[in-house]
Write an enzyme that holds these catalytic residues in place. Structure first.
Site: not given
Length: 255
Positions: A100, A133
């Site tokens: 990420e 997310h």
């Protein structure tokens, strides 16, 4: 992991397509450099631990282990061997932080900065990070882990939290010019989780815990700029060279 590994190639293709001439290597621009790496690994993590001083004190008060037991486990090879074979631990502490931060800081920020400048990029990049997310909604709906309203409220809260955290790690990346700091902070925050403020209010030693919550936030604000001083992390910040491709911009974050 495969898609994340391809992100540097997109950055390289963007460099060729835009004609931007980098004053450093692509790896250095992405935060893979040795100059100042020790401070880049230690200081951002220490600053983040200061911010989480309240939750850490709360965790220590609720833990039945003493300091000696904790240190013994940390230096136990068997403990780390168990961690490395636990796929959930690997995902939360290693794979997710590395992939990420690679995508949303090392590769995305260098593409955004020449377009909009440092400060807008810091607050725009985390929006993509927060949206990434949203797949948790699908997981929760599939396994019926709550009502529809509660799942979407949880997703909205997670989006807000990850966006704020993304802005923080973007700030670290720009001020240090290293990727290792954001990765370690990300791993630490995944381990600690969101501060359990509600349980702190009901804690048997509430006054002590809340005092450390307040002290942690206060020290974090006081130490943020001194500990993120760019001169501590090497002679030059590669990402700040991208500002030369804008006609005007505030370079305060680079100095």
């Amino acid at each position: 992991m495969i898609v994340s590994a391809l992100s540097p190639f997109f950055l390289a293709a963007w460099e060729k397509a835009t004609g931007i001439e980098l004053e450093t290597s692509l790896l250095s621009l992405m935060g893979f450099r040795l100059d100042g790496i020790l401070t880049a690994a230690a200081l951002p993590l220490m600053l983040t631990m200061v911010l989480f001083l309240g939750p850490l004190i709360q965790l220590s008060l609720d833990c039945h282990w003493d300091l000696f037991d904790g240190m013994k486990i940390i230096f136990d090879p068997h403990f780390w061997a168990l961690c490395m074979t636990d796929m959930r631990w690997l995902r939360n502490q290693v794979i997710a932080p590395l992939t990420e931060e690679l995508v949303f800081r090392a590769c995305m920020l260098p593409m955004l900065i020449p377009c909009m400048g440092l400060q807008p990029a810091i607050f725009t990049c985390p929006l993509f990070f927060g949206i990434a997310h949203f797949h948790h909604i699908i997981e929760q709906l599939r396994f019926r882990q709550g009502t529809l309203i509660s799942i979407f409220l949880s997703a909205a809260f997670q989006f807000s939290y990850t966006a704020v955290f993304g802005a923080y790690t973007a700030f670290i990346f720009i001020r240090t010019g290293h990727l290792i700091g954001p990765v370690l902070c990300h791993s630490f925050c995944n381990y600690v989780g969101f501060p359990a403020v509600c349980s702190a209010l009901d804690h048997p030693r509430r006054t002590t815990v809340l005092l450390f919550y307040f002290l942690g936030v206060l020290l974090f604000l006081l130490l943020l700029n001194p500990m993120m001083e760019p001169t501590l992390y090497g002679k030059d910040l590669p990402v700040c060279h991208l500002l030369s491709h804008r006609s005007s911009d505030s370079t305060g974050l680079c100095s």
